[in-house]
Scaffold this motif. Structure first.
Motif, short mmCIF file in Angstrom:
data_model
loop_
_atom_site.label_atom_id
_atom_site.label_comp_id
_atom_site.label_asym_id
_atom_site.label_seq_id
_atom_site.Cartn_x
_atom_site.Cartn_y
_atom_site.Cartn_z
N TYR A 85 2.13 -4.18 -6.43
CA TYR A 85 2.37 -2.86 -5.82
C TYR A 85 1.13 -2.40 -5.04
O TYR A 85 1.24 -1.93 -3.90
CB TYR A 85 2.73 -1.86 -6.90
CG TYR A 85 2.54 -0.42 -6.51
CD1 TYR A 85 3.44 0.23 -5.65
CD2 TYR A 85 1.46 0.31 -7.01
CE1 TYR A 85 3.25 1.56 -5.29
CE2 TYR A 85 1.27 1.64 -6.65
CZ TYR A 85 2.16 2.26 -5.79
OH TYR A 85 1.98 3.58 -5.43
N LEU A 86 -0.05 -2.57 -5.63
CA LEU A 86 -1.28 -2.15 -4.96
C LEU A 86 -1.54 -3.00 -3.72
O LEU A 86 -1.98 -2.49 -2.68
CB LEU A 86 -2.46 -2.26 -5.92
CG LEU A 86 -2.46 -1.30 -7.11
CD1 LEU A 86 -3.65 -1.59 -8.03
CD2 LEU A 86 -2.51 0.16 -6.66
N LEU A 87 -1.27 -4.30 -3.83
CA LEU A 87 -1.49 -5.19 -2.70
C LEU A 87 -0.60 -4.85 -1.51
O LEU A 87 -0.96 -5.08 -0.35
CB LEU A 87 -1.25 -6.64 -3.11
CG LEU A 87 -2.37 -7.29 -3.93
CD1 LEU A 87 -1.88 -8.58 -4.58
CD2 LEU A 87 -3.59 -7.56 -3.04
N GLU A 92 -2.84 6.23 4.22
CA GLU A 92 -2.29 7.14 5.23
C GLU A 92 -2.51 6.62 6.64
O GLU A 92 -1.72 6.90 7.54
CB GLU A 92 -2.92 8.53 5.07
CG GLU A 92 -2.51 9.25 3.79
CD GLU A 92 -3.13 10.63 3.68
OE1 GLU A 92 -3.90 11.01 4.60
OE2 GLU A 92 -2.85 11.33 2.69
N ASN A 93 -3.58 5.86 6.84
CA ASN A 93 -3.85 5.33 8.18
C ASN A 93 -3.07 4.05 8.47
O ASN A 93 -3.24 3.43 9.51
CB ASN A 93 -5.35 5.07 8.35
CG ASN A 93 -5.90 4.06 7.35
OD1 ASN A 93 -5.14 3.40 6.63
ND2 ASN A 93 -7.21 3.95 7.29
N GLY A 94 -2.19 3.66 7.52
CA GLY A 94 -1.36 2.48 7.73
C GLY A 94 -1.99 1.18 7.30
O GLY A 94 -1.34 0.13 7.32
N ARG A 95 -3.25 1.20 6.89
CA ARG A 95 -3.93 -0.02 6.46
C ARG A 95 -3.66 -0.31 4.99
O ARG A 95 -3.44 0.59 4.20
CB ARG A 95 -5.44 0.12 6.68
CG ARG A 95 -5.84 0.23 8.15
CD ARG A 95 -7.35 0.32 8.29
NE ARG A 95 -7.77 0.42 9.68
CZ ARG A 95 -9.02 0.55 10.06
NH1 ARG A 95 -10.00 0.60 9.15
NH2 ARG A 95 -9.33 0.63 11.35
#
Length: 352
Positions: A85-87, A92-95
């Motif tokens: 899930y973390l990967l 917020e910036n899409g990264r």
């Protein structure tokens, strides 16, 4: 942020936390871990527990209701799914989250589970539970070698004479780019800003350590500064002699420029309502960004730390000395600096 800001944020987190998280905080606050680290850990726990609820791993609906039994019976598969899930999570910036950010999350969970399975005591004098699932979980491998990381950041470091030239630029040239209004504030803060940049370049301390430093921790006679490292450890850090004149000049004018109250012990000050008050980490970051962008390339205070470490390794070829200067317990992270400045590999290829 200042320590008081972190403590306020911590209080907000604890209100909605399970009782054993509150107990964990009280135990670790006396170690002491820094408020910044503890706040980060608490936000990691909230994120993990909310994921458990969302995925139906626990039947409760609120973060504060997650039980010890749920943690005791988590499977390795559950944690691996959380890693996944973390990967796949984006900011917020899409990264995507970096490997290092994900590993910080896993390290926070490891700290909690170690506490619950080893350091706690129930009414029988036994830990709350014994099964520590985090022992079966590995950190995420970094997808960059030291050589790649070094190549990526080398252009942002002030190697050679760039560190000296950078301070000289702030001292002699930067003001030529300013409007009259900007000039007024620059003249007030020039000595302070030079001192901060010089200290970062001359000691390699973290921006938070500079912001939290006090006047009585600075000893210009022996060129050292007392700081509180990550984990709450006290340390005395040597300062490179060439940077001392900048720090000395600021100290001679500190009270005249910022009018601090006698109770204000902060080393670096800003003006708030006519009185000197502690400068925050974010303000230092913005200040470094402003000057470095005008000089050559915008950098963070952490890049100044990398600069000191790289030049110290170049001068000593001793990773342990670099680790000690940076306040690190091992040389694990110092391999980066050997790749930044060590050109033996390139020389060897040139001879082929």
């Amino acid at each position: 942020m200042q320590k008081s800001d972190y403590l306020n944020l911590i209080d907000r987190e604890l209100v909605s936390s399970p009782w054993y998280i509150q107990e964990y905080y009280q135990a670790k606050a006396t170690v002491p871990l820094s408020p910044a680290t503890l706040y980060q850990y608490l936000t990691e726990y909230r994120r993990f527990f909310e994921w458990l609820i969302q995925e139906g791993v626990t039947p409760v609906k609120k973060y504060c209701d997650v039980t010890l039994e749920t943690l005791e019976h988590l499977k390795k598969e559950d944690i691996e799914l959380y890693k996944s899930y973390l990967l796949n999570r984006t900011k917020e910036n899409g990264r995507s989250l970096s490997r290092r950010s994900i590993n910080r999350s896993l390290n926070a969970l490891s700290s909690l589970f170690k506490y619950l399975t080893e350091d706690t005591e129930n009414s029988d004098g036994e830990p709350y539970f014994y099964r520590n699932v985090m022992r079966k979980v590995h950190l995420v491998r970094d997808n960059e070698t030291y050589a790649t990381r070094a190549a990526n950041i080398k252009s942002e470091l002030m190697l050679g004479t760039d560190d000296h030239d950078y301070l000289d630029y702030i001292d002699r040239t930067y003001e030529t780019t300013l409007s009259p209004t900007q000039m007024r504030y620059f003249k007030r803060d020039k000595l302070r800003d030079l001192a901060i940049n010089a200290l970062l370049l001359g000691s390699g301390i973290r921006v938070s350590e500079a912001a939290n430093a006090n006047v009585d921790q600075l000893n210009l006679k022996v060129a050292t500064l007392g700081v509180t490292r990550k984990g709450g450890m006290r340390d005395t850090v040597p300062i490179a002699p060439w940077t001392l004149p900048f720090i000395q000049a600021y100290m001679e004018q500190r009270e005249t420029l910022y009018h601090p109250q006698s109770t204000e012990k902060a080393l670096f000050l800003t003006t708030y309502r006519g009185k000197g008050s502690r400068m925050t980490s974010s303000s230092i970051e913005k200040m470094v960004s402003k000057y470095s962008a005008a000089f050559k390339v915008r950098v963070t205070p952490h890049k100044l730390r990398h600069t000191l470490a790289s030049k110290l390794y170049l001068a000593t070829k001793n990773e342990q000395l670099v680790a000690t200067q940076l306040g690190q317990n091992t040389t694990t992270a110092t391999g980066l600096y050997t790749h930044i400045i060590d050109d033996e590999q390139r020389k060897g290829l040139d001879k082929m």
